[in-house]
Design an enzyme around this catalytic site. Structure first.
Site, mmCIF file in Angstrom:
data_model
loop_
_atom_site.group_PDB
_atom_site.id
_atom_site.type_symbol
_atom_site.label_atom_id
_atom_site.label_comp_id
_atom_site.label_asym_id
_atom_site.label_seq_id
_atom_site.Cartn_x
_atom_site.Cartn_y
_atom_site.Cartn_z
ATOM 1 N N ARG A 174 0.831 -1.222 0.000
ATOM 2 C CA ARG A 174 0.000 0.000 0.000
ATOM 3 C C ARG A 174 0.860 1.264 0.000
ATOM 4 O O ARG A 174 0.514 2.263 0.633
ATOM 5 C CB ARG A 174 -0.928 0.036 1.222
ATOM 6 C CG ARG A 174 -2.020 -1.000 1.236
ATOM 7 C CD ARG A 174 -2.996 -0.807 0.082
ATOM 8 N NE ARG A 174 -4.196 -1.612 0.253
ATOM 9 C CZ ARG A 174 -4.293 -2.885 -0.100
ATOM 10 N NH1 ARG A 174 -3.277 -3.503 -0.653
ATOM 11 N NH2 ARG A 174 -5.433 -3.533 0.088
ATOM 12 N N SER A 247 -10.693 -0.278 2.881
ATOM 13 C CA SER A 247 -9.981 -0.441 4.155
ATOM 14 C C SER A 247 -9.530 0.930 4.647
ATOM 15 O O SER A 247 -8.840 1.639 3.919
ATOM 16 C CB SER A 247 -8.733 -1.302 3.977
ATOM 17 O OG SER A 247 -9.072 -2.574 3.520
ATOM 18 N N GLU A 343 -5.113 4.421 5.890
ATOM 19 C CA GLU A 343 -4.698 4.218 4.500
ATOM 20 C C GLU A 343 -5.035 5.419 3.609
ATOM 21 O O GLU A 343 -4.229 5.802 2.766
ATOM 22 C CB GLU A 343 -5.370 2.945 3.979
ATOM 23 C CG GLU A 343 -4.641 2.325 2.835
ATOM 24 C CD GLU A 343 -5.485 1.289 2.151
ATOM 25 O OE1 GLU A 343 -6.018 1.585 1.076
ATOM 26 O OE2 GLU A 343 -5.625 0.178 2.688
HETATM 27 N N1 EPU Z 1 -11.387 -10.150 10.217
HETATM 28 C C1 EPU Z 1 -12.122 -10.176 11.362
HETATM 29 N N2 EPU Z 1 -13.090 -9.229 11.549
HETATM 30 C C2 EPU Z 1 -13.329 -8.266 10.620
HETATM 31 C C3 EPU Z 1 -12.570 -8.232 9.430
HETATM 32 C C4 EPU Z 1 -11.594 -9.186 9.243
HETATM 33 O O1 EPU Z 1 -11.933 -11.029 12.229
HETATM 34 O O2 EPU Z 1 -14.224 -7.458 10.853
HETATM 35 C C5 EPU Z 1 -10.386 -11.207 9.987
HETATM 36 C C6 EPU Z 1 -10.861 -12.154 8.883
HETATM 37 O O3 EPU Z 1 -11.622 -13.196 9.400
HETATM 38 C C7 EPU Z 1 -9.568 -12.651 8.313
HETATM 39 C C8 EPU Z 1 -8.626 -11.456 8.486
HETATM 40 O O4 EPU Z 1 -9.203 -10.622 9.476
HETATM 41 O O5 EPU Z 1 -9.070 -13.711 9.043
HETATM 42 C C9 EPU Z 1 -8.388 -10.697 7.214
HETATM 43 O O6 EPU Z 1 -9.608 -10.205 6.682
HETATM 44 P P1 EPU Z 1 -9.878 -10.117 5.109
HETATM 45 O O7 EPU Z 1 -9.531 -11.391 4.469
HETATM 46 O O8 EPU Z 1 -11.262 -9.577 4.913
HETATM 47 O O9 EPU Z 1 -8.821 -9.101 4.541
HETATM 48 P P2 EPU Z 1 -8.226 -7.774 5.150
HETATM 49 O O10 EPU Z 1 -6.844 -8.022 5.631
HETATM 50 O O11 EPU Z 1 -9.196 -7.207 6.117
HETATM 51 C C10 EPU Z 1 -7.089 -6.939 2.946
HETATM 52 C C11 EPU Z 1 -7.037 -5.649 2.182
HETATM 53 C C12 EPU Z 1 -8.295 -5.488 1.351
HETATM 54 C C13 EPU Z 1 -8.367 -6.659 0.373
HETATM 55 C C14 EPU Z 1 -8.388 -7.970 1.186
HETATM 56 C C15 EPU Z 1 -8.306 -9.168 0.285
HETATM 57 C C16 EPU Z 1 -5.670 -4.109 3.449
HETATM 58 C C17 EPU Z 1 -5.648 -2.925 4.345
HETATM 59 N N3 EPU Z 1 -6.883 -4.535 3.090
HETATM 60 O O12 EPU Z 1 -8.175 -6.824 3.866
HETATM 61 O O13 EPU Z 1 -8.162 -4.290 0.607
HETATM 62 O O14 EPU Z 1 -9.519 -6.571 -0.436
HETATM 63 O O15 EPU Z 1 -7.240 -8.029 2.059
HETATM 64 O O16 EPU Z 1 -7.027 -9.287 -0.249
HETATM 65 O O17 EPU Z 1 -4.620 -4.637 3.097
HETATM 66 C C18 EPU Z 1 -8.665 -1.978 0.559
HETATM 67 O O18 EPU Z 1 -7.452 -1.769 0.576
HETATM 68 O O19 EPU Z 1 -9.497 -1.034 0.512
HETATM 69 C C19 EPU Z 1 -9.157 -3.339 0.636
HETATM 70 C C20 EPU Z 1 -10.462 -3.627 0.719
#
Ligand code: EPU
Length: 354
Positions: A174, A247, A343
């Site tokens: 990012r 995010s 972000e």
């Molecule tokens: N989780 C929770 N509670 C929540 C949200 C997430 O427990 O409310 C846990 C999920 O269960 C999972 C972990 O956190 O084990 C990661 O969650 P998720 O797979 O939804 O991905 P993320 O890390 O929250 C990142 C990116 C997203 C991207 C997804 C998929 C960043 C800051 N965000 O989210 O990017 O779509 O991975 O690759 O790196 C964005 O940048 O706007 C964005 C949506």
């Protein structure tokens, strides 16, 4: 579609008052005193002249990673440079160029429809092609940097076009060189992608593997594109329905000792090992564990299916969103001693020149 590098007839850039509410996906009520839309590369020089009359320049793409104040008095340049074309069908890659103003998802859809596969994991990300390199957008196992060949950007002060390769863009999670320069230094004009041939599916992300139709067999890029759209629609709010900037925080990077200490204390901790030995913690999990999911402070809320996404429940200002973000940061820091970094770009006008 038109060629982005083709000069269109000169049109005078006349700054005008503009309501910015439809130009930011958080849907924050905001107004620009001086707004121009950049439609052709031939207008860049005039834009530099105009920018010299203002203390600051806000370069606006899709406004999907931006927190605006109610009033912007600096010059706002909305980048509307269009065009998508195949530059070269190399044996090892499709080389595609797109104008910075192209809608990102529209571009990804057009590529998949044309058989130029490789961007499907990045489907449905809001914003424009020109904004994608700035924060090195990434999702479901692919980052922009993985498919990037180069870009052409206008240096506003020096009035010249510069070609940059991946090394010059200094991509990280990012992050890119553009996040470290003064705002308004560069206007990204067009971006070139190298989509490797033969195409190979990227299915590392657990959600994607689980998605029906992708298990077993050999999925097509179209099937991955559809699966990513389904996953995103299920988890993430549509900015057209409820204002948000995706995010709101980056997933924090910590050293192995910090991660091990946290994991010992909190066995559910979600973390991902990084190539450099550090760990990325799931910020959504940390925020969720602090009890913020679905909660709100006035008109600013935390999405009820993804705690990493802050939403405008109606009538929120940038200050409301930032107050909620600060409360979340405090709670996460108190409980986990981890600093969450926002972000989106938080715009503050450069002060008028004395
Ligand atoms: N989780 C929770 N509670 C929540 C949200 C997430 O427990 O409310 C846990 C999920 O269960 C999972 C972990 O956190 O084990 C990661 O969650 P998720 O797979 O939804 O991905 P993320 O890390 O929250 C990142 C990116 C997203 C991207 C997804 C998929 C960043 C800051 N965000 O989210 O990017 O779509 O991975 O690759 O790196 C964005 O940048 O706007 C964005 C949506």
């Amino acid at each position: 579609m038109p060629d982005p590098s083709q000069a269109l007839p000169d049109t005078p850039l006349a700054p005008a008052f503009q309501d910015l509410t439809p130009f930011n996906t958080l849907g924050l009520a905001a107004r620009a005193a001086a707004f121009v839309s950049l439609r052709a590369p031939s207008e860049l020089d005039a834009l530099s002249t105009l920018a010299g009359r203002y203390p600051g320049l806000l370069v606006l793409g899709g406004g999907s990673n931006l927190v605006l104040p109610p009033q912007v008095d600096n010059l706002v340049a909305h980048v509307a440079l269009a065009g998508v074309r195949l530059l070269e069908a190399r044996p090892d890659a499709w080389i595609i160029e797109a104008g910075a103003g192209e809608n990102w998802h529209g571009f990804v859809s057009a590529c998949v429809a044309s058989g130029w596969d490789g961007l499907e994991n990045l489907a449905l990300i809001p914003g424009t092609v020109g904004a994608a390199p700035v924060q090195n957008i990434g999702a479901y196992g692919v980052e922009l940097a993985d498919r990037f060949l180069g870009l052409t950007a206008w240096n506003v002060a020096q009035r010249r076009l510069v070609d940059m390769d991946a090394a010059a863009c200094r991509y990280a999670y990012r992050d890119s060189v553009f996040k470290h320069e003064a705002p308004g230094t560069w206007i990204i004009v067009s971006v070139r992608f190298a989509l490797p041939r033969p195409w190979r599916a990227v299915l590392d992300y657990p959600d994607l593997q689980r998605q029906a139709g992708l298990a077993g067999g050999t999925p097509t890029a179209r099937a991955i594109f559809d699966a990513v759209c389904d996953i995103r629609r299920a988890k993430l709010p549509d900015p057209a329905v409820i204002g948000n900037a995706g995010s709101f925080f980056k997933n924090p990077l910590v050293d192995a000792a910090t991660r091990d200490a946290l994991a010992a204390r909190y066995p559910g901790l979600v973390s991902y090992p990084q190539p450099d030995g550090r760990y990325k913690l799931a910020a959504g999990w940390l925020i969720d564990q602090c009890g913020w999911k679905g909660r709100h402070l006035g008109p600013a809320g935390v999405h009820d299916r993804q705690a990493l996404v802050l939403v405008n429940r109606g009538g929120a200002t940038g200050a409301d969103i930032l107050a909620l973000a600060a409360a979340i940061q405090r709670d996460v820091a108190d409980r986990y001693q981890v600093k969450l970094e926002p972000e989106p770009v938080v715009w503050r006008d450069a002060p008028p020149r004395g």
